[in-house]
Scaffold this active site. Structure first.
Site, PDB file in Angstrom:
ATOM      1  CD  GLU A  55      -3.233   0.661   1.893  1.00 29.97           C
ATOM      2  OE1 GLU A  55      -4.100   0.043   1.257  1.00 29.97           O
ATOM      3  OE2 GLU A  55      -3.356   0.967   3.094  1.00 29.97           O
ATOM      4  CE  LYS A  94      -1.849   2.743   5.554  1.00 30.76           C
ATOM      5  NZ  LYS A  94      -2.932   2.123   6.271  1.00 30.76           N
ATOM      6  CE  LYS A 121      -7.717  -0.230   1.194  1.00 33.48           C
ATOM      7  NZ  LYS A 121      -6.871   0.131   2.301  1.00 33.48           N
ATOM      8  CD  GLU A 166     -11.824  -3.217   3.736  1.00 33.32           C
ATOM      9  OE1 GLU A 166     -10.844  -2.982   3.009  1.00 33.32           O
ATOM     10  OE2 GLU A 166     -12.209  -2.442   4.638  1.00 33.32           O
ATOM     11  CG  ASN A 226      -9.575  -3.872   7.100  1.00 36.36           C
ATOM     12  OD1 ASN A 226      -8.591  -4.078   7.831  1.00 36.36           O
ATOM     13  ND2 ASN A 226      -9.775  -2.733   6.480  1.00 36.36           N
ATOM     14  CD  GLU A 228      -8.605  -5.619   2.870  1.00 35.27           C
ATOM     15  OE1 GLU A 228      -9.110  -5.926   1.794  1.00 35.27           O
ATOM     16  OE2 GLU A 228      -9.051  -4.702   3.591  1.00 35.27           O
ATOM     17  CB  SER A 229      -5.490  -3.970   8.603  1.00 33.20           C
ATOM     18  OG  SER A 229      -6.162  -3.181   7.668  1.00 33.20           O
TER      19      SER A 229
HETATM   20  O1  LIG Z   1      -6.272   2.853   8.657  1.00 38.66           O
HETATM   21  C1  LIG Z   1      -7.162   3.620   9.042  1.00 38.66           C
HETATM   22  O2  LIG Z   1      -7.000   4.427   9.965  1.00 38.66           O
HETATM   23  C2  LIG Z   1      -8.499   3.600   8.387  1.00 38.66           C
HETATM   24  C3  LIG Z   1      -9.538   4.355   8.908  1.00 38.66           C
HETATM   25  C4  LIG Z   1     -10.776   4.362   8.304  1.00 38.66           C
HETATM   26  C5  LIG Z   1     -10.992   3.642   7.162  1.00 38.66           C
HETATM   27  C6  LIG Z   1      -9.955   2.880   6.618  1.00 38.66           C
HETATM   28  C7  LIG Z   1      -8.723   2.851   7.223  1.00 38.66           C
HETATM   29  N1  LIG Z   1      -7.683   2.143   6.714  1.00 38.66           N
HETATM   30  C8  LIG Z   1      -7.746   1.340   5.548  1.00 38.66           C
HETATM   31  C9  LIG Z   1      -7.027   0.080   5.827  1.00 38.66           C
HETATM   32  O3  LIG Z   1      -7.634  -0.787   6.375  1.00 38.66           O
HETATM   33  C10 LIG Z   1      -5.555  -0.011   5.591  1.00 38.66           C
HETATM   34  O4  LIG Z   1      -5.081   1.073   4.848  1.00 38.66           O
HETATM   35  C11 LIG Z   1      -5.027  -1.275   4.903  1.00 38.66           C
HETATM   36  O5  LIG Z   1      -5.769  -2.418   5.174  1.00 38.66           O
HETATM   37  C12 LIG Z   1      -3.563  -1.497   5.312  1.00 38.66           C
HETATM   38  O6  LIG Z   1      -3.468  -1.565   6.708  1.00 38.66           O
HETATM   39  P1  LIG Z   1      -2.087  -1.426   7.501  1.00 38.66           P
HETATM   40  O7  LIG Z   1      -1.153  -2.471   6.968  1.00 38.66           O
HETATM   41  O8  LIG Z   1      -2.440  -1.692   8.918  1.00 38.66           O
HETATM   42  O9  LIG Z   1      -1.581  -0.051   7.242  1.00 38.66           O
END
Ligand SMILES: O=C(O)c1ccccc1NCC(=O)[C@H](O)[C@H](O)COP(=O)(O)O
Length: 384
Positions: free
Chosen positions: A161, A163, A224, A273, A295, A331-332
Site C-alpha cells: 500500500e 499511503k 483505494k 472488503e 480487514n 488486510e491490516s
Molecule cells: O487505517 C485507518 O485508519 C483507516 C480508517 C478508516 C478507514 C480505513 C482505514 N484504513 C484502511 C485500511 O484498512 C488499511 O489502509 C489497509 O488495510 C492497510 O493496513 P495497515 O497495513 O495496517 O496499514
C-alpha cells in the site's frame, strides 16, 4: 454484457445529502428511472441512463433480469430509504444523515465523500468521464497477478500500500515520494499495489495513481477509495486503476451487485472488503465475486485483531470460499513473518500491507523482512 448504468449513481444524482429527512433525501426508485417495460408479472422500468440494449426486454441477460427483480429493488419500490435497506442488512453506516453527528470515523468519511463526489460529478459528469475511458491504459489482471505470485513464492501475494497518512495513525511518512515507493515495492516482489486516493483523511489523490502508472510500474493497481457511487468506478478506471475497493460495511447488496457488474464491464477487479460474519455471508451470496478482503481493522473503532481473518474462514464459510475459488486477502495489522504465516494458515492467498512497510527507511527492502524471505517478481504485463 449490456452496458448498464442503473446504479447507485442514479440515486446520488437526485439525492442531496443534508439534514433533511431520509425519506425526502431518498433517491429515485427503479420505477422512477424510466418508462415501464413488461417483465414477467412485475412492473419494472428501464434505467434512464442505460447506454444500450435495455430498451428491449428481450435483450436483458439473466444477471440483469434477476437484479431488477431482486428483493432490494422491491424494497426500494415500496418506498424504503437507502438507509433503511442498509440497516436491514446490518450496515451501521448511514448515507443520509438525520443528525449532524456521525457515529464514528467511517461514517464521517462517508458523509464527506457523498458531498465530495456530488461536487466532482458537477465538474465532470459521467458522460464526460466515459469519453476519457478510451485514453486510459488497458486494465491489468489483478487476480491473475495475485495467483501467479502465490504460486511462484508459496507465501501470500503482496498488495503493497502506497499511503502517506491514515485516520488511525496520522502521517506515516513525511518524505513521501509515491512513485519511488511504488517502484521499490515492485522491485522487491509486490504482486500488486494499493494506492490511496482519498485526500482528506489519507493525503492521497488520483494524480498519484496516474503518476505511478505513467512511471512504468507494471503491477496492477488498486484504487483505494471510499466508493459510494458508480461514477467513482468509471473515474478510477479512467485514471488507470485496475481494481477498486468496495466496502460491504458501507454498501448495501444492491450497490455491490450493480457495482460489480460495472466493474466487470470495465475490466476492473472488485475487491470486496468485509470485517464480520454477516458481511462475509452477504458477499458470498452475490454471484461473480472473485476477490474478498478480510480487514482485521474495525474501521469504526480502529481496533486491529488478526484472529478475525481466521475466525471468518473457519468452517462452512471457508468451504464456500474454496468451492467458489475466491481469493481471500488478509488486510491490516501485518508486521512480521509470524503474522503472515498466521493468516496464510487461515487460507489467505494475498495480504494487503501498508504501515509496516511504508514506515521503514526503505519500504521496498522491508518486504523480505515481512515475509522472512525474498519475494520473486516476474515482471510480465498482466493485461486483462
Ligand atoms: O487505517 C485507518 O485508519 C483507516 C480508517 C478508516 C478507514 C480505513 C482505514 N484504513 C484502511 C485500511 O484498512 C488499511 O489502509 C489497509 O488495510 C492497510 O493496513 P495497515 O497495513 O495496517 O496499514
Amino acid at each position: 454484457m449490456q452496458s448498464l448504468c442503473l446504479s447507485a449513481s442514479a440515486r446520488v444524482r437526485v439525492s442531496i445529502p443534508g439534514p433533511t429527512s431520509p425519506r425526502l433525501a431518498r433517491s429515485l426508485s427503479p420505477a422512477e428511472w424510466a418508462p415501464e417495460i413488461p417483465m414477467g408479472s412485475v412492473r419494472r422500468s428501464a434505467p434512464l441512463c442505460c447506454t444500450r440494449g435495455l430498451q428491449e426486454a428481450s435483450a436483458l441477460d439473466n444477471e440483469t433480469y434477476s437484479l431488477i427483480n431482486s428483493i432490494e429493488v422491491r424494497e426500494w419500490e415500496s418506498g424504503k430509504s437507502i438507509d433503511d435497506i442498509a440497516a436491514n442488512q446490518g450496515i451501521r453506516i448511514r448515507r443520509h444523515p438525520s443528525t449532524n453527528t456521525p457515529r464514528n470515523i467511517l461514517e464521517k468519511i462517508i458523509w464527506d465523500k457523498v458531498i465530495e463526489v456530488s461536487e466532482l460529478k458537477k465538474e465532470k459528469p459521467l458522460t464526460l468521464v466515459k469519453e476519457t475511458l478510451a485514453d486510459a491504459p488497458p486494465a491489468r489482471d489483478f487476480v491473475g497477478a495475485l495467483k501467479a505470485s502465490y504460486e511462484r513464492n508459496g507465501v501470500p501475494a503482496l498488495i503493497a500500500e502506497v499511503k502517506k497518512a491514515s485516520p488511525s495513525k496520522g502521517v506515516l511518512r513525511e518524505d513521501f515520494d509515491p512513485v519511488e515507493i511504488a517502484k521499490a515495492y515492485e522491485q522487491h516482489g509486490a504482486a500488486c499495489l494499493s494506492i490511496l486516493t482519498d485526500e482528506k483523511y489519507f493525503q492521497g489523490n488520483f494524480k498519484i495513481l496516474e503518476a505511478v502508472r505513467k512511471a512504468g510500474v507494471q503491477c496492477p493497481l488498486l484504487c483505494k477509495e471510499f466508493i459510494i457511487d458508480s461514477w467513482q468506478i468509471y473515474y478510477a478506471r479512467s485514471k488507470g486503476a485496475d481494481a477498486v475497493l468496495l466496502i460491504a460495511g458501507v454498501l448495501p447488496d444492491i450497490d455491490i451487485k450493480l457495482m460489480t457488474m460495472e466493474c466487470r464491464e470495465l475490466g476492473l477487479t472488485a475487491l470486496l472488503e468485509v470485517h464480520n460474519e454477516r458481511e462475509l455471508d452477504r458477499v458470498l451470496n452475490i454471484d461473480g465475486i472473485q476477490l474478498i478482503g478480510i480487514n482485521n481493522r474495525d474501521l469504526e473503532t480502529f481496533e486491529v485483531d488478526n484472529s478475525i481473518t481466521k475466525r471468518l474462514l473457519e468452517g462452512e464459510r471457508g468451504e464456500i470460499v474454496r468451492k467458489k475459488g475466491i481469493i481471500v486477502v488478509g488486510e491490516s495489522g501485518l508486521f512480521t513473518p509470524d503474522d503472515v504465516s498466521y493468516v496464510q494458515n487461515a487460507d489467505v492467498k494475498a495480504v494487503l500491507v501498508g504501515e509496516s512497510l511504508i514506515k521503514q527507511n526503505d519500504p521496498g527492502k522491508a518486504i523480505p523482512g515481512l515475509f522472512g524471505k525474498e519475494i520473486l517478481q516476474l515482471l510480465t504485463m498482466h493485461l486483462v
